[in-house]
Design a protein around this motif. Structure first.
Motif, PDB file in Angstrom:
ATOM      1  N   ASP A  26     -53.531 -21.792 -21.072  1.00 21.85           N
ATOM      2  CA  ASP A  26     -53.629 -22.842 -20.052  1.00 21.85           C
ATOM      3  C   ASP A  26     -55.080 -23.053 -19.614  1.00 21.85           C
ATOM      4  OD1 ASP A  26     -50.954 -23.463 -20.136  1.00 21.85           O
ATOM      5  OD2 ASP A  26     -50.424 -22.295 -18.362  1.00 21.85           O
ATOM      6  N   LYS A  27     -55.825 -21.971 -19.516  1.00 21.33           N
ATOM      7  CA  LYS A  27     -57.243 -22.079 -19.153  1.00 21.33           C
ATOM      8  C   LYS A  27     -58.009 -22.837 -20.250  1.00 21.33           C
ATOM      9  CE  LYS A  27     -60.164 -19.026 -16.858  1.00 21.33           C
ATOM     10  NZ  LYS A  27     -60.717 -17.693 -16.651  1.00 21.33           N
ATOM     11  N   GLU A  42     -49.636 -31.185 -31.075  1.00 16.54           N
ATOM     12  CA  GLU A  42     -48.342 -30.570 -31.399  1.00 16.54           C
ATOM     13  C   GLU A  42     -48.454 -29.071 -31.654  1.00 16.54           C
ATOM     14  OE1 GLU A  42     -44.614 -30.968 -34.499  1.00 16.54           O
ATOM     15  OE2 GLU A  42     -45.977 -32.645 -34.285  1.00 16.54           O
ATOM     16  N   PRO A  43     -49.392 -28.603 -32.491  1.00 14.40           N
ATOM     17  CA  PRO A  43     -49.465 -27.147 -32.705  1.00 14.40           C
ATOM     18  C   PRO A  43     -49.795 -26.366 -31.439  1.00 14.40           C
ATOM     19  CG  PRO A  43     -50.877 -28.312 -34.281  1.00 14.40           C
ATOM     20  CD  PRO A  43     -50.303 -29.330 -33.364  1.00 14.40           C
ATOM     21  N   VAL A  44     -50.669 -26.908 -30.604  1.00 14.91           N
ATOM     22  CA  VAL A  44     -51.015 -26.221 -29.354  1.00 14.91           C
ATOM     23  C   VAL A  44     -49.811 -26.202 -28.415  1.00 14.91           C
ATOM     24  CG1 VAL A  44     -52.470 -26.321 -27.289  1.00 14.91           C
ATOM     25  CG2 VAL A  44     -53.488 -26.632 -29.551  1.00 14.91           C
ATOM     26  N   LEU A  45     -49.111 -27.321 -28.310  1.00 14.29           N
ATOM     27  CA  LEU A  45     -47.921 -27.364 -27.461  1.00 14.29           C
ATOM     28  C   LEU A  45     -46.872 -26.367 -27.956  1.00 14.29           C
ATOM     29  CD1 LEU A  45     -46.197 -28.575 -25.173  1.00 14.29           C
ATOM     30  CD2 LEU A  45     -45.345 -30.197 -26.857  1.00 14.29           C
ATOM     31  N   MET A  46     -46.686 -26.274 -29.267  1.00 11.36           N
ATOM     32  CA  MET A  46     -45.682 -25.331 -29.786  1.00 11.36           C
ATOM     33  C   MET A  46     -46.073 -23.900 -29.475  1.00 11.36           C
ATOM     34  SD  MET A  46     -44.067 -27.051 -33.199  1.00 11.36           S
ATOM     35  CE  MET A  46     -45.550 -27.335 -34.106  1.00 11.36           C
ATOM     36  N   LEU A  47     -47.364 -23.587 -29.494  1.00  9.52           N
ATOM     37  CA  LEU A  47     -47.801 -22.248 -29.090  1.00  9.52           C
ATOM     38  C   LEU A  47     -47.473 -22.013 -27.617  1.00  9.52           C
ATOM     39  CD1 LEU A  47     -51.272 -22.062 -30.865  1.00  9.52           C
ATOM     40  CD2 LEU A  47     -49.226 -20.737 -31.441  1.00  9.52           C
ATOM     41  N   ARG A  48     -47.713 -23.021 -26.790  1.00  6.71           N
ATOM     42  CA  ARG A  48     -47.415 -22.895 -25.358  1.00  6.71           C
ATOM     43  C   ARG A  48     -45.911 -22.726 -25.134  1.00  6.71           C
ATOM     44  NH1 ARG A  48     -46.566 -25.050 -20.387  1.00  6.71           N
ATOM     45  NH2 ARG A  48     -47.986 -24.307 -18.797  1.00  6.71           N
ATOM     46  N   VAL A  49     -45.113 -23.463 -25.890  1.00  3.42           N
ATOM     47  CA  VAL A  49     -43.659 -23.350 -25.772  1.00  3.42           C
ATOM     48  C   VAL A  49     -43.208 -21.942 -26.159  1.00  3.42           C
ATOM     49  CG1 VAL A  49     -41.477 -24.148 -26.787  1.00  3.42           C
ATOM     50  CG2 VAL A  49     -43.164 -25.813 -25.982  1.00  3.42           C
ATOM     51  N   ARG A  50     -43.769 -21.395 -27.220  1.00  4.79           N
ATOM     52  CA  ARG A  50     -43.425 -20.022 -27.618  1.00  4.79           C
ATOM     53  C   ARG A  50     -43.745 -19.033 -26.499  1.00  4.79           C
ATOM     54  NH1 ARG A  50     -46.135 -18.489 -32.985  1.00  4.79           N
ATOM     55  NH2 ARG A  50     -45.065 -16.542 -32.554  1.00  4.79           N
ATOM     56  N   LEU A  51     -44.895 -19.238 -25.852  1.00  3.82           N
ATOM     57  CA  LEU A  51     -45.264 -18.355 -24.735  1.00  3.82           C
ATOM     58  C   LEU A  51     -44.317 -18.532 -23.556  1.00  3.82           C
ATOM     59  CD1 LEU A  51     -49.131 -18.683 -24.902  1.00  3.82           C
ATOM     60  CD2 LEU A  51     -47.827 -16.570 -25.182  1.00  3.82           C
ATOM     61  N   LEU A  52     -43.948 -19.767 -23.256  1.00  2.81           N
ATOM     62  CA  LEU A  52     -43.008 -20.004 -22.159  1.00  2.81           C
ATOM     63  C   LEU A  52     -41.664 -19.334 -22.448  1.00  2.81           C
ATOM     64  CD1 LEU A  52     -43.819 -23.735 -21.331  1.00  2.81           C
ATOM     65  CD2 LEU A  52     -44.205 -21.763 -19.835  1.00  2.81           C
ATOM     66  N   LEU A  53     -41.183 -19.454 -23.684  1.00  5.85           N
ATOM     67  CA  LEU A  53     -39.918 -18.803 -24.048  1.00  5.85           C
ATOM     68  C   LEU A  53     -40.032 -17.287 -23.930  1.00  5.85           C
ATOM     69  CD1 LEU A  53     -38.841 -20.983 -27.109  1.00  5.85           C
ATOM     70  CD2 LEU A  53     -37.830 -20.965 -24.823  1.00  5.85           C
ATOM     71  N   ALA A  54     -41.164 -16.742 -24.369  1.00  4.26           N
ATOM     72  CA  ALA A  54     -41.372 -15.294 -24.271  1.00  4.26           C
ATOM     73  C   ALA A  54     -41.448 -14.840 -22.816  1.00  4.26           C
ATOM     74  CB  ALA A  54     -42.652 -14.901 -25.011  1.00  4.26           C
ATOM     75  N   GLU A  60     -38.894 -24.856 -18.324  1.00  5.47           N
ATOM     76  CA  GLU A  60     -40.257 -25.408 -18.308  1.00  5.47           C
ATOM     77  C   GLU A  60     -40.689 -25.810 -19.722  1.00  5.47           C
ATOM     78  OE1 GLU A  60     -44.772 -24.139 -16.917  1.00  5.47           O
ATOM     79  OE2 GLU A  60     -43.082 -22.909 -16.272  1.00  5.47           O
ATOM     80  N   ALA A  61     -40.283 -25.023 -20.711  1.00  6.48           N
ATOM     81  CA  ALA A  61     -40.604 -25.359 -22.103  1.00  6.48           C
ATOM     82  C   ALA A  61     -39.967 -26.690 -22.494  1.00  6.48           C
ATOM     83  CB  ALA A  61     -40.138 -24.244 -23.040  1.00  6.48           C
ATOM     84  N   VAL A  62     -38.709 -26.884 -22.122  1.00  7.73           N
ATOM     85  CA  VAL A  62     -38.021 -28.154 -22.418  1.00  7.73           C
ATOM     86  C   VAL A  62     -38.740 -29.303 -21.720  1.00  7.73           C
ATOM     87  CG1 VAL A  62     -35.886 -29.474 -22.123  1.00  7.73           C
ATOM     88  CG2 VAL A  62     -35.771 -27.087 -22.843  1.00  7.73           C
ATOM     89  N   ASN A  63     -39.096 -29.118 -20.449  1.00  8.33           N
ATOM     90  CA  ASN A  63     -39.800 -30.166 -19.711  1.00  8.33           C
ATOM     91  C   ASN A  63     -41.135 -30.515 -20.353  1.00  8.33           C
ATOM     92  OD1 ASN A  63     -37.808 -30.504 -17.787  1.00  8.33           O
ATOM     93  ND2 ASN A  63     -38.698 -29.017 -16.387  1.00  8.33           N
ATOM     94  N   ASP A  64     -41.886 -29.502 -20.773  1.00  9.43           N
ATOM     95  CA  ASP A  64     -43.166 -29.760 -21.437  1.00  9.43           C
ATOM     96  C   ASP A  64     -42.965 -30.572 -22.714  1.00  9.43           C
ATOM     97  OD1 ASP A  64     -44.480 -28.361 -19.480  1.00  9.43           O
ATOM     98  OD2 ASP A  64     -45.351 -26.868 -20.833  1.00  9.43           O
TER      99      ASP A  64
END
Length: 167
Positions: A26-27, A42-54, A60-64
């Motif tokens: 996020d920083k 897309e690749p950066v968002l998918m990394l963020r989604v993986r972190l949110l799921l973890a 929040e992942a669905v909303n993003d």
């Protein structure tokens, strides 16, 4: 560098430090907002989604994913992560069927072992053994049956049948 970011994120997940990885990503995103292009979004968002799921933050992942869904390529991995997030975010049968639809799309786009496995888990969770068996048959035809996940899915399906037969 996207490869470096991916490496750090994967290491934070493997080291059971997803909260630290999410703060770091996020920083970086805040600092590099103007440098995020359609190719890297897309690749950066998918990394963020993986972190949110973890981190257990599936809603929040669905909303993003919903916020910036338009204009992205929607790869098999995109649909896979979206299906996982939807599945974890809700226990309603309707939402889980939406999750199954995303996982089915991921399976059709590229039948990686984890997508049909997750799809079977969703079907078994909503007690739809016919669809679980159909997915197993499809996965077998796609030659995905040599994986550990395929064997595990077969065992889960059989267990589900046995449990339902006893009742």
């Amino acid at each position: 560098d996207l490869n470096w970011i991916r490496f750090v994120i994967e290491q934070s997940i493997q080291a059971a430090l997803p909260r630290s990885g999410l703060s770091w990503l996020d920083k970086i995103l805040l600092e590099a907002k103007s440098n995020v292009t359609r190719d890297t979004a897309e690749p950066v968002l998918m990394l963020r989604v993986r972190l949110l799921l973890a981190n257990g933050r599936a809603a929040e992942a669905v909303n993003d994913m919903n916020k910036i869904e338009r204009g992205l390529s929607r790869s098999a991995q995109w649909h896979h992560l979206r299906g996982l997030a939807m599945f974890q975010a809700s226990e309603s049968k309707a939402k889980r069927l939406q999750a199954a639809k995303e996982l089915q799309t991921a399976t059709n786009k590229g039948p990686q072992s984890s997508s049909p496995f997750a799809l079977i888990v969703v079907f078994l969770e909503i007690k739809d053994t016919k669809r679980a068996e159909a997915t197993l048959a499809y996965w077998n035809r796609m030659k995905g049956n040599d994986s550990f996940l395929f064997s595990l899915a077969q065992g889960l399906n059989q267990y589900s049948k046995d449990v339902n037969t006893v009742k």
